[in-house]
Scaffold this active site. Structure first.
Site, mmCIF file in Angstrom:
data_model
loop_
_atom_site.group_PDB
_atom_site.id
_atom_site.type_symbol
_atom_site.label_atom_id
_atom_site.label_comp_id
_atom_site.label_asym_id
_atom_site.label_seq_id
_atom_site.Cartn_x
_atom_site.Cartn_y
_atom_site.Cartn_z
ATOM 1 N N SER A 137 0.331 -3.972 -0.956
ATOM 2 C CA SER A 137 -0.045 -2.355 -0.944
ATOM 3 C C SER A 137 0.849 -1.667 -2.085
ATOM 4 O O SER A 137 1.388 -3.099 -3.257
ATOM 5 C CB SER A 137 0.997 -1.380 0.356
ATOM 6 O OG SER A 137 1.947 -2.231 -0.027
ATOM 7 N N ASP A 138 0.168 -0.997 -3.181
ATOM 8 C CA ASP A 138 0.985 -0.888 -4.338
ATOM 9 C C ASP A 138 1.982 -0.015 -3.671
ATOM 10 O O ASP A 138 2.720 -0.269 -2.542
ATOM 11 C CB ASP A 138 -0.190 0.804 -5.104
ATOM 12 C CG ASP A 138 0.259 0.999 -6.514
ATOM 13 O OD1 ASP A 138 1.306 -0.057 -5.934
ATOM 14 O OD2 ASP A 138 -0.196 1.460 -6.822
ATOM 15 N N TRP A 139 2.864 0.491 -4.796
ATOM 16 C CA TRP A 139 4.494 -0.157 -4.749
ATOM 17 C C TRP A 139 4.780 1.675 -4.396
ATOM 18 O O TRP A 139 4.359 2.827 -4.704
ATOM 19 C CB TRP A 139 5.044 0.091 -5.394
ATOM 20 C CG TRP A 139 5.457 -1.981 -5.484
ATOM 21 C CD1 TRP A 139 7.156 -1.795 -6.115
ATOM 22 C CD2 TRP A 139 5.179 -2.946 -6.031
ATOM 23 N NE1 TRP A 139 6.978 -3.635 -5.509
ATOM 24 C CE2 TRP A 139 6.076 -3.919 -5.431
ATOM 25 C CE3 TRP A 139 3.713 -2.987 -5.193
ATOM 26 C CZ2 TRP A 139 5.574 -5.465 -5.747
ATOM 27 C CZ3 TRP A 139 3.337 -4.817 -5.426
ATOM 28 C CH2 TRP A 139 3.872 -5.586 -5.492
ATOM 29 N N GLY A 154 2.072 2.925 -1.017
ATOM 30 C CA GLY A 154 1.263 2.908 -0.797
ATOM 31 C C GLY A 154 0.659 3.405 0.644
ATOM 32 O O GLY A 154 0.546 3.780 0.870
#
Length: 728
Positions: free
Chosen positions: A232-234, A236
């Protein structure tokens, strides 16, 4: 380690141990399982080098000296080289440094399509064209992963703006998704064999991309055969069940309550409470762990035979300087003012705050704690030595009025704050601070302007170095328009009135509006954020030690209102943003709708002249499943010095059955020739060069008929044309 051994390892793990492996146990690391010899999995930003280290559970710089690292050219600079070998060499440096710093995954490269020049993270991306992106990302990923470290290609997918990046819902046609926004990711997976993919913050058709079944399971896993780790994006992730079921392997975020992450204790409670089928949930968790262990195994994290890597190796600096050199784009050179003759210049005036500014520390998560950074001013002085007096005047005043990543209040770092940038309180506080700084800026600009104009009168040559900074090219916010900040347009105009031969050099990661002075300036150079060697590379171009060969990886529109995302689609939108321009992104729009540009896609000049002629094509294979066309042409350097150019092949369907762009880039080659040299060049076009996505049949297809092959110097300068016919 064999697959059987990995399966045995999975069977020995407890549920809590598995859970620890699939979510952050620090800002950049997961838990290991010491009793089974499974180490933690360590990640690091970013595209321009290995980011500095923070404390495990606080956004606080560790404050030690060991994490100084090499500062690489930004991805837009890398794309501007149009050189696959440069991408590969740069990737090798990035991977080697990541491994040398003890990282398992480097969160790079970024390859989101430059849908609009206003996107704050354009400098992290590789242009507007899916073919160019694909061709550059494959060797970059391969270079990174030669060092027992995983790349993490980001942000999957349609992450094309920073405005409301956490919740904006993208509506895009399936055809545009497949033809424009996904090809780079597919190339990175299928050809580059990337071991990591990062999900995007935004939504696609109502669902967050970090747990999007269609993107992560159907396309990435089933269609493309991806076997690596999805991260995941941080921050997200927004739903535990969707994260469990829809293809995410590893959840990372920006807060230190690691056990509260969606794929941590909430997932355990969901299973214990029977909110999901127990057998299905455990199988999904095992699948995530399997992906992680497979990558660990491929990186030799489990067998003790891993590369140690290295960083700050001076042998790497030559590769980074060459990348910086080849990225620089010569946009204008009327009257051949460039290159400058250093022997005739006894007093040189350098104007512009960007001449003396270091860019490595800014931009958001792409920031770098650089071992060093050669600014343009330093590079010029290094090159000229002591026989030339170099006078510097800032010309304009910059007090960093726009950067939402700057430390604020109680925060040690802007990383976590950037996720709250849309709050009303944050906006009001920023607005008040900006107003005070604008007033001071106005006063100081006038003072600096007059000092620069006075100094210009008796200089033998004047070089202006302006452009953007990471207060504008930055994660977390988009630019409001394409105008140069700090009243630079006025300064440039005033300098040109005093010295019409002023050389204008811009440092930026995305296009700027030049309309106020473009017709007046004779020499114009675009320099990007070109890394730690960027200043000396720029000096070498200005003084002729290196012949410029960069080409624009995106169209430079006259102004932002000309951008297709504004004219035909929406930018930045509200809760939703509609990609109404469909496939007509960048030059596909400007060509098809005959819209004017400042500089076209693929454009760039040289200090020598090239002629390309005699394009000829032969259909080698023509079946429904396979197409192959051999394209040949001749290229000559008719100037008086060696140099490189980029031959570009575009394809145009003469009688398309669906609406298509006027032409599309489908092949290119960077070619170096000595003065007077002529060479025959042969390129191959395969089936993908002629396809379009059929939304009814849900597949790419090629129609029988006639296709034009256009040999070009850039998207607007076609030098020769030939035609082929497909019977089936």
């Amino acid at each position: 380690m064999t697959k059987d051994k990995i399966e045995k390892l999975i069977s020995q793990l407890t549920l809590q141990e598995k859970i620890g492996m699939i979510h952050g146990d620090g800002f950049f690391t997961t838990k290991g399982v010491e009793r089974l010899g499974i180490p933690p999995f360590k990640t690091s930003d970013g595209p321009r080098g290995v980011r500095k280290d923070f404390e495990n559970d606080a956004w606080k710089d560790i404050g030690l000296s060991y994490d100084y690292a090499s500062y690489l050219p930004c991805n837009s600079a890398l794309a501007a080289t149009w050189n696959r070998a440069i991408a590969h060499e740069t990737g090798k440096v990035l991977g080697r440094e990541a491994r040398g710093r003890g990282k398992d995954m480097i969160l790079a490269p970024g390859i989101n399509i430059m849908r609009t020049p206003l996107c704050g993270r354009s400098f992290e991306y590789m242009g507007e064209d899916p073919y160019l992106v694909s061709e550059m990302v494959v060797p970059l990923v391969q270079g990174i992963e030669e060092n027992d470290v995983s790349a993490c290609v980001k942000h999957f997918a349609v992450n094309n703006q920073e405005t409301r990046r956490l919740d904006v819902d993208v509506e895009v046609s399936e055809r545009a998704l497949r033809e424009i926004y996904l090809p780079g990711f597919e190339a990175a997976v299928r050809r580059g064999k990337a071991k990591g993919i990062m999900g995007a913050y935004n939504k696609l058709r109502g669902t967050h991309c970090c747990h999007h079944d269609y993107l992560l399971n159907e396309i990435l896993r089933k269609e493309w055969g991806f076997e690596g780790i999805t991260v995941s994006d941080w921050g997200g992730v927004h739903d535990t069940k969707e994260a469990l079921m829809n293809g995410l392997d590893m959840e990372m975020s920006v807060t230190s309550d690691f056990d509260a992450y969606y794929m941590a204790e909430p997932l355990v409670k969901m299973i214990e409470n029977g909110e999901v089928d127990n057998k299905t949930a455990l199988a999904k968790i095992d699948e995530k762990v399997r992906h992680i262990l497979n990558v660990m195994n491929e990186l030799h994290m489990l067998d003790g035979e891993r590369s140690a890597g290295s960083y700050n190796d001076y042998n790497d600096k030559a590769a980074l300087r060459q990348a910086a050199r080849e990225s620089i784009v010569l946009l204008k050179n009327d009257a051949n003012i460039l290159p400058l003759d250093r022997k005739r210049i006894k007093k040189l005036l350098v104007v512009g705050e960007n001449a003396n500014r270091q860019h490595a520390p800014g931009g958001g998560s792409a920031e770098i704690k650089a071992l060093y950074e050669i600014t343009p001013l330093l590079g010029i002085q290094m090159l000229l030595g002591g026989n030339t007096e170099v006078v510097y005047k800032p010309g304009y005043y910059n007090e960093d009025i726009g950067n939402i990543w700057a430390n604020t209040g109680d925060s040690e770092n802007g990383q976590a704050d950037s996720l709250n940038q849309d709050s009303k309180e944050a906006q009001e506080s920023q607005k008040t601070a900006q107003e005070k700084k604008r007033q001071r800026q106005k006063e100081m600009n006038e003072k600096y302007l007059q000092e620069a104009l006075e100094a210009a009168k008796d200089a033998d040559a004047v070089i202006f170095v302006g452009g953007l900074t990471h207060d504008y090219d930055t994660e977390g916010q988009d630019r409001a328009d394409m105008r140069l900040p700090y009243d630079q347009d006025r300064l440039i105009l005033e300098l040109l009135r005093v010295r019409p031969d002023t050389i204008v050099t811009l440092v930026a990661g995305s296009p700027v509006d030049m309309s106020m002075w473009l017709d007046e300036v004779k020499s114009l150079v675009f320099g990007w954020y070109a890394g730690m060697e960027g200043g000396i590379a720029l000096a070498e171009v200005l003084f002729g030690d290196f012949n410029p060969s960069g080409r624009l990886p995106e169209t430079f529109p006259v102004n932002s209102k000309d951008c297709p995302a504004v004219v035909l689609g929406e930018f930045p939108g509200g809760d939703k943003v509609s990609y109404g321009e469909d496939i007509f992104v960048g030059y596909r729009y400007y060509d098809t709708y005959d819209a004017a540009t400042a500089f076209p896609f693929g454009y760039g000049l040289s200090y020598t002249d090239f002629v390309m002629t005699g394009i000829r094509a032969e259909v080698i294979e023509d079946t429904e499943e396979s197409k192959s066309v051999k394209v040949s042409f001749d290229i000559s350097n008719i100037g008086n010095r060696g140099g490189a150019t980029v031959a570009q092949i575009y394809v145009a369907d003469k009688r398309p059955r669906v609406k298509k762009a006027a032409k599309e880039l489908k092949a290119f080659e960077k070619i170096y020739l000595e003065a007077g040299e002529t060479r025959e060049v042969t390129l191959m076009l395969e089936r993908e060069a002629f396809t379009y996505y059929d939304e009814t049949a849900h597949c790419f297809r090629v129609d029988a008929g006639s296709y034009m092959l256009l040999l070009a110097k850039n998207a607007e300068e076609i030098v020769d044309v030939t035609e082929i016919e497909f019977a089936v």
